[in-house]
Write a protein that holds these residues in place. Sequence first.
Motif, short mmCIF file in Angstrom:
data_model
loop_
_atom_site.label_atom_id
_atom_site.label_comp_id
_atom_site.label_asym_id
_atom_site.label_seq_id
_atom_site.Cartn_x
_atom_site.Cartn_y
_atom_site.Cartn_z
N GLU A 1 32.79 -60.45 51.20
CA GLU A 1 32.30 -61.16 52.38
C GLU A 1 32.25 -62.67 52.16
O GLU A 1 32.44 -63.45 53.08
CB GLU A 1 30.92 -60.61 52.79
N LEU A 2 32.01 -63.06 50.91
CA LEU A 2 32.01 -64.49 50.60
C LEU A 2 33.43 -65.06 50.73
O LEU A 2 33.63 -66.15 51.28
CB LEU A 2 31.48 -64.70 49.18
N ALA A 3 34.40 -64.30 50.24
CA ALA A 3 35.80 -64.73 50.35
C ALA A 3 36.19 -64.85 51.82
O ALA A 3 36.89 -65.78 52.22
CB ALA A 3 36.71 -63.74 49.62
N GLU A 4 35.71 -63.92 52.61
CA GLU A 4 35.99 -63.93 54.04
C GLU A 4 35.37 -65.17 54.69
O GLU A 4 35.98 -65.83 55.54
CB GLU A 4 35.40 -62.66 54.63
N PHE A 5 34.16 -65.50 54.27
CA PHE A 5 33.45 -66.68 54.79
C PHE A 5 34.26 -67.94 54.47
O PHE A 5 34.41 -68.83 55.30
CB PHE A 5 32.06 -66.74 54.15
N GLU A 6 34.81 -67.99 53.26
CA GLU A 6 35.59 -69.17 52.88
C GLU A 6 36.89 -69.25 53.68
O GLU A 6 37.34 -70.35 54.00
CB GLU A 6 35.84 -69.17 51.38
N ALA A 7 37.45 -68.10 54.00
CA ALA A 7 38.67 -68.10 54.84
C ALA A 7 38.35 -68.65 56.23
O ALA A 7 39.16 -69.35 56.84
CB ALA A 7 39.25 -66.70 54.93
N LEU A 8 37.15 -68.34 56.70
CA LEU A 8 36.72 -68.86 58.01
C LEU A 8 36.55 -70.38 57.95
O LEU A 8 36.96 -71.09 58.86
CB LEU A 8 35.41 -68.21 58.45
#
Length: 342
Positions: A16-23
């Motif tokens: 979820e953190l990686a996803e947040f960074e992609a956002l």
Amino acid sequence: MLAVDLYEKRRSFPAELAEFEALIDAAGASVIEEIVQSRNRLDPAFLIGSGKAQEVAERTAALGADLLFVFNAMRPRQRRTLEKVISVPIVDRTMLILDVFARHARSREGKLQVELAQLRYRQSNLIGIGADLSRLGGGIGTRGPGETKLETDRRRIGERIKALSRSLESVRRSRATRREGDGSEPIVALVGYTNAGKSSLMNRLARSQAFVADQPFATLDPLMRRTYLGDRRFIRLVDTVGFITDLPADLVAAFRATLEELDAAALLLHVADASNPDWPRQAASVDAILHDLKLSAKPRTLVLNKCDLISERPHAGGTLCVSAKTGAGIDALRAELRERFP
Ligand SMILES: Nc1nc2c(ncn2[C@@H]2O[C@H](COP(=O)(O)OP(=O)(O)OP(=O)(O)O)[C@@H](O)[C@H]2O)c(=O)[nH]1
Ligand SMILES: [Mg+2]
């Protein structure tokens, strides 16, 4: 960027953190420092405890950061106490997602929907609005100087919301009439987690040229294409906006009309990115959102995409494994669709 790891068993913090960074990336910003704190629960006042908040404030100042992205959902109270300590605007996940949507909206309806969702979110979280949001802090979820004039802001927000709702209504009426003229072939909708490859699959099946990009929420506006399945059979294929875990409620509400395309569908093709080890969690999120949209009863078929990137077939018996990129498995998918609509 600030994140609190709450050791939640049913979630995957790193994913979820990686996803947040992609956002963050898709919003046009970049992370200069990641501050991760592990706690059993969020501090009711400061989210991270007052000592840590002070530390974060000093760090943001020392680094000369323009914004502070906060991974965890904040209550208005937590936001306000943090804002008192941190000197730069605070952007949470919902604001970030709304921002990416705002950047990618192309149609008039899409733009109106995003603005409406942004204002509703600001209204319910008591976030002020500057004279011109887009001019400030690179335009990402900025709060602006209007912060001190919260009262006038709220009135203005209320008026703008009314005006937007009226414009949206008229755009929708004209869209509804447009749809009536469509043929009688069954509608098949591509749904799924953002970046799973829905638009790529649409392009492969319908020989269309939908916009494809390796970033979340590349697609906002639904696209419908008449698609040949072979054997003189046609469907109407619809590409839709992607989903994400904890899709902001204001966004779902605002996009309800666009998602109505899904109501008209005879079948939902749930596209999942098999190359992402996190795909089962993503697929579960999609299922939850479909349930919220009251679409659980719709016939649904899972299609694993990006199978060119995996060496071993995932253990999901009988599931279609395709590659929109290489075309592998696409004939089997067409055959399956033909069988569904004899
Ligand atoms: N290797 C590989 N890459 C793929 C495949 N399908 C899509 N991609 C890539 O995955 C990324 C996302 O593809 P899109 O088609 O834009 O995904 P989407 O589901 O429409 O995403 P959103 O509209 O942003 O929700 C792009 O970089 C594609 O090139 C595939 O089968 N194999
Ligand atoms: Mg897309």
